[in-house]
Design a protein around this motif. Structure first.
Motif, PDB file in Angstrom:
ATOM      1  N   PRO A   1       0.814  -1.236   0.000  1.00 46.58           N
ATOM      2  CA  PRO A   1       0.000   0.000   0.000  1.00 46.58           C
ATOM      3  C   PRO A   1       0.844   1.282   0.000  1.00 46.58           C
ATOM      4  CG  PRO A   1      -0.967  -1.593   1.488  1.00 46.58           C
ATOM      5  CD  PRO A   1       0.364  -2.155   1.057  1.00 46.58           C
ATOM      6  N   GLY A   2       1.840   1.373   0.855  1.00 47.72           N
ATOM      7  CA  GLY A   2       2.703   2.554   0.883  1.00 47.72           C
ATOM      8  C   GLY A   2       3.537   2.681  -0.376  1.00 47.72           C
ATOM      9  N   THR A   3       3.966   1.556  -0.890  1.00 50.54           N
ATOM     10  CA  THR A   3       4.769   1.552  -2.119  1.00 50.54           C
ATOM     11  C   THR A   3       3.934   2.076  -3.288  1.00 50.54           C
ATOM     12  OG1 THR A   3       6.050  -0.327  -1.276  1.00 50.54           O
ATOM     13  CG2 THR A   3       6.142   0.093  -3.650  1.00 50.54           C
ATOM     14  N   LEU A   4       2.704   1.626  -3.383  1.00 56.22           N
ATOM     15  CA  LEU A   4       1.839   2.076  -4.483  1.00 56.22           C
ATOM     16  C   LEU A   4       1.437   3.541  -4.323  1.00 56.22           C
ATOM     17  CD1 LEU A   4      -0.317  -1.138  -4.990  1.00 56.22           C
ATOM     18  CD2 LEU A   4       1.616  -0.314  -6.370  1.00 56.22           C
ATOM     19  N   GLU A   5       1.336   4.021  -3.084  1.00 54.69           N
ATOM     20  CA  GLU A   5       1.085   5.453  -2.880  1.00 54.69           C
ATOM     21  C   GLU A   5       2.242   6.272  -3.451  1.00 54.69           C
ATOM     22  OE1 GLU A   5       0.508   6.096   1.291  1.00 54.69           O
ATOM     23  OE2 GLU A   5      -1.477   5.183   1.272  1.00 54.69           O
ATOM     24  N   MET A   6       3.461   5.776  -3.255  1.00 48.19           N
ATOM     25  CA  MET A   6       4.626   6.482  -3.773  1.00 48.19           C
ATOM     26  C   MET A   6       4.625   6.464  -5.304  1.00 48.19           C
ATOM     27  SD  MET A   6       6.999   8.311  -2.488  1.00 48.19           S
ATOM     28  CE  MET A   6       7.279   7.859  -0.806  1.00 48.19           C
ATOM     29  N   VAL A   7       4.201   5.360  -5.893  1.00 43.88           N
ATOM     30  CA  VAL A   7       4.076   5.286  -7.354  1.00 43.88           C
ATOM     31  C   VAL A   7       3.041   6.313  -7.826  1.00 43.88           C
ATOM     32  CG1 VAL A   7       3.289   3.828  -9.280  1.00 43.88           C
ATOM     33  CG2 VAL A   7       4.834   2.884  -7.543  1.00 43.88           C
ATOM     34  N   GLY A   8       1.962   6.445  -7.087  1.00 43.32           N
ATOM     35  CA  GLY A   8       0.947   7.446  -7.416  1.00 43.32           C
ATOM     36  C   GLY A   8       1.520   8.852  -7.421  1.00 43.32           C
ATOM     37  N   ALA A   9       2.437   9.118  -6.484  1.00 41.60           N
ATOM     38  CA  ALA A   9       3.080  10.439  -6.424  1.00 41.60           C
ATOM     39  C   ALA A   9       3.941  10.689  -7.659  1.00 41.60           C
ATOM     40  CB  ALA A   9       3.929  10.562  -5.159  1.00 41.60           C
ATOM     41  N   MET A  10       4.441   9.628  -8.280  1.00 37.91           N
ATOM     42  CA  MET A  10       5.249   9.778  -9.492  1.00 37.91           C
ATOM     43  C   MET A  10       4.375  10.058 -10.712  1.00 37.91           C
ATOM     44  SD  MET A  10       8.377   9.366  -8.553  1.00 37.91           S
ATOM     45  CE  MET A  10       7.766  10.327  -7.187  1.00 37.91           C
ATOM     46  N   PHE A  11       3.207   9.426 -10.763  1.00 39.58           N
ATOM     47  CA  PHE A  11       2.349   9.563 -11.936  1.00 39.58           C
ATOM     48  C   PHE A  11       1.369  10.732 -11.849  1.00 39.58           C
ATOM     49  CE2 PHE A  11       3.873   5.319 -12.829  1.00 39.58           C
ATOM     50  CZ  PHE A  11       3.944   5.315 -14.211  1.00 39.58           C
ATOM     51  N   ALA A  12       1.032  11.187 -10.657  1.00 37.41           N
ATOM     52  CA  ALA A  12       0.027  12.256 -10.506  1.00 37.41           C
ATOM     53  C   ALA A  12       0.362  13.515 -11.313  1.00 37.41           C
ATOM     54  CB  ALA A  12      -0.167  12.588  -9.026  1.00 37.41           C
ATOM     55  N   PRO A  13       1.602  14.017 -11.250  1.00 38.00           N
ATOM     56  CA  PRO A  13       1.870  15.235 -12.028  1.00 38.00           C
ATOM     57  C   PRO A  13       1.688  15.037 -13.530  1.00 38.00           C
ATOM     58  CG  PRO A  13       3.632  14.848 -10.441  1.00 38.00           C
ATOM     59  CD  PRO A  13       2.749  13.631 -10.435  1.00 38.00           C
ATOM     60  N   VAL A  14       2.066  13.880 -14.034  1.00 31.71           N
ATOM     61  CA  VAL A  14       1.925  13.623 -15.478  1.00 31.71           C
ATOM     62  C   VAL A  14       0.450  13.586 -15.857  1.00 31.71           C
ATOM     63  CG1 VAL A  14       2.450  12.041 -17.374  1.00 31.71           C
ATOM     64  CG2 VAL A  14       4.056  12.277 -15.480  1.00 31.71           C
ATOM     65  N   VAL A  15      -0.331  12.871 -15.075  1.00 33.01           N
ATOM     66  CA  VAL A  15      -1.760  12.733 -15.371  1.00 33.01           C
ATOM     67  C   VAL A  15      -2.450  14.096 -15.300  1.00 33.01           C
ATOM     68  CG1 VAL A  15      -3.922  11.721 -14.519  1.00 33.01           C
ATOM     69  CG2 VAL A  15      -1.845  10.325 -14.635  1.00 33.01           C
ATOM     70  N   LEU A  16      -2.070  14.915 -14.327  1.00 35.45           N
ATOM     71  CA  LEU A  16      -2.706  16.228 -14.178  1.00 35.45           C
ATOM     72  C   LEU A  16      -2.241  17.247 -15.217  1.00 35.45           C
ATOM     73  CD1 LEU A  16      -2.662  16.489 -10.280  1.00 35.45           C
ATOM     74  CD2 LEU A  16      -4.627  16.008 -11.757  1.00 35.45           C
ATOM     75  N   LEU A  17      -0.980  17.137 -15.654  1.00 33.38           N
ATOM     76  CA  LEU A  17      -0.424  18.136 -16.571  1.00 33.38           C
ATOM     77  C   LEU A  17      -0.526  17.765 -18.051  1.00 33.38           C
ATOM     78  CD1 LEU A  17       2.776  19.028 -14.529  1.00 33.38           C
ATOM     79  CD2 LEU A  17       0.697  20.413 -14.767  1.00 33.38           C
ATOM     80  N   ALA A  18      -0.648  16.485 -18.366  1.00 38.27           N
ATOM     81  CA  ALA A  18      -0.698  16.058 -19.770  1.00 38.27           C
ATOM     82  C   ALA A  18      -1.808  16.752 -20.564  1.00 38.27           C
ATOM     83  CB  ALA A  18      -0.821  14.542 -19.863  1.00 38.27           C
ATOM     84  N   PRO A  19      -2.980  16.972 -19.996  1.00 40.96           N
ATOM     85  CA  PRO A  19      -4.000  17.682 -20.781  1.00 40.96           C
ATOM     86  C   PRO A  19      -3.539  19.079 -21.241  1.00 40.96           C
ATOM     87  CG  PRO A  19      -5.023  16.620 -18.905  1.00 40.96           C
ATOM     88  CD  PRO A  19      -3.530  16.478 -18.730  1.00 40.96           C
ATOM     89  N   LEU A  20      -2.664  19.707 -20.467  1.00 40.48           N
ATOM     90  CA  LEU A  20      -2.168  21.028 -20.862  1.00 40.48           C
ATOM     91  C   LEU A  20      -1.262  20.941 -22.090  1.00 40.48           C
ATOM     92  CD1 LEU A  20      -1.402  22.561 -17.340  1.00 40.48           C
ATOM     93  CD2 LEU A  20      -3.388  22.979 -18.818  1.00 40.48           C
ATOM     94  N   THR A  21      -0.468  19.883 -22.171  1.00 39.68           N
ATOM     95  CA  THR A  21       0.380  19.734 -23.367  1.00 39.68           C
ATOM     96  C   THR A  21      -0.472  19.326 -24.560  1.00 39.68           C
ATOM     97  OG1 THR A  21       0.971  17.438 -22.853  1.00 39.68           O
ATOM     98  CG2 THR A  21       2.452  19.162 -22.037  1.00 39.68           C
ATOM     99  N   LEU A  22      -1.462  18.497 -24.323  1.00 42.52           N
ATOM    100  CA  LEU A  22      -2.349  18.080 -25.413  1.00 42.52           C
ATOM    101  C   LEU A  22      -3.129  19.269 -25.976  1.00 42.52           C
ATOM    102  CD1 LEU A  22      -3.644  14.738 -23.889  1.00 42.52           C
ATOM    103  CD2 LEU A  22      -2.187  14.980 -25.909  1.00 42.52           C
TER     104      LEU A  22
ATOM    105  N   LEU B   1       8.705  15.883  -6.011  1.00 43.65           N
ATOM    106  CA  LEU B   1       9.411  15.953  -4.729  1.00 43.65           C
ATOM    107  C   LEU B   1       8.484  16.287  -3.561  1.00 43.65           C
ATOM    108  CD1 LEU B   1      12.713  17.583  -5.979  1.00 43.65           C
ATOM    109  CD2 LEU B   1      12.264  15.166  -5.495  1.00 43.65           C
ATOM    110  N   PRO B   2       7.668  17.343  -3.639  1.00 36.50           N
ATOM    111  CA  PRO B   2       6.751  17.574  -2.520  1.00 36.50           C
ATOM    112  C   PRO B   2       5.669  16.498  -2.409  1.00 36.50           C
ATOM    113  CG  PRO B   2       6.452  19.255  -4.214  1.00 36.50           C
ATOM    114  CD  PRO B   2       7.645  18.442  -4.603  1.00 36.50           C
ATOM    115  N   LEU B   3       5.251  15.922  -3.539  1.00 35.78           N
ATOM    116  CA  LEU B   3       4.261  14.847  -3.472  1.00 35.78           C
ATOM    117  C   LEU B   3       4.830  13.623  -2.746  1.00 35.78           C
ATOM    118  CD1 LEU B   3       2.593  15.102  -6.985  1.00 35.78           C
ATOM    119  CD2 LEU B   3       1.561  15.646  -4.770  1.00 35.78           C
ATOM    120  N   MET B   4       6.082  13.305  -3.006  1.00 35.92           N
ATOM    121  CA  MET B   4       6.734  12.215  -2.272  1.00 35.92           C
ATOM    122  C   MET B   4       6.753  12.528  -0.783  1.00 35.92           C
ATOM    123  SD  MET B   4      10.065  11.433  -4.642  1.00 35.92           S
ATOM    124  CE  MET B   4      10.962  10.808  -3.238  1.00 35.92           C
ATOM    125  N   LEU B   5       7.072  13.757  -0.455  1.00 34.16           N
ATOM    126  CA  LEU B   5       7.123  14.171   0.943  1.00 34.16           C
ATOM    127  C   LEU B   5       5.751  14.031   1.607  1.00 34.16           C
ATOM    128  CD1 LEU B   5       8.910  15.259   3.171  1.00 34.16           C
ATOM    129  CD2 LEU B   5       8.390  17.566   2.365  1.00 34.16           C
TER     130      LEU B   5
END
Length: 153
Positions: free
Chosen positions: A70-91, A109-113
């Motif tokens: 569970p904690g490991t997957l939360e950290m993975v979520g912190a890696m993908f969240a910025p891409v998922v949220l920002l990709a529509p802006l590049t599109l 970095l702050p999301l990991m924190l």
């Protein structure tokens, strides 16, 4: 506090190793088959691949250190969240691929924190006995799963 900070630094190192190893291997394979993925031409794909590379490095390190899924997957979520949220802006053409990569890396970095602060006790603990730490968390995960099944009935 010292262990918490050291763990944060280790996570950043694991991200970098994942990015270098997997990104380098992928670049080599893509070069061999004459395919290029560019952050300017395909910024969303490039960003997702980079988030994946960093996540793999972190997952390997966290599981080695005895963290539960569970904690490991939360950290993975912190890696993908910025891409998922920002990709529509590049599109939509409102953000360049370069900006996506920069903001994505800065936001991680702050999301990991935040993820680490949510599980402060886990990230402040001494992980020198990896197996005992993992066994404790795996047992906790199993117990939580059993409670969930009991509740669902």
């Amino acid at each position: 506090m010292k262990r918490f900070v050291w763990h944060y630094v280790q996570m950043i190192i694991a991200m970098g190793v994942g990015m270098l190893v997997l990104g380098g291997a992928r670049a080599g394979v893509l070069h061999l088959i004459d395919v290029e993925i560019s952050s300017e031409r395909q910024p969303e794909i490039a960003a997702l691949l980079m988030a994946f590379d960093m996540s793999v490095g972190m997952v390997v390190w966290m599981r080695y250190r005895g963290h539960a899924w569970p904690g490991t997957l939360e950290m993975v979520g912190a890696m993908f969240a910025p891409v998922v949220l920002l990709a529509p802006l590049t599109l939509a053409g409102a953000m360049s691929g370069h900006a996506l990569m920069m903001v994505m890396h800065i936001a991680m970095l702050p999301l990991m924190l935040v993820v680490m602060l949510r599980r402060r006790e886990e990230y402040s603990r001494d992980h020198s006995d990896h197996k005992a730490h993992r066994d404790h968390h795996d047992h906790s995960d199993h117990t939580a799963h059993l409670k969930h099944e009991e509740y669902a009935r």
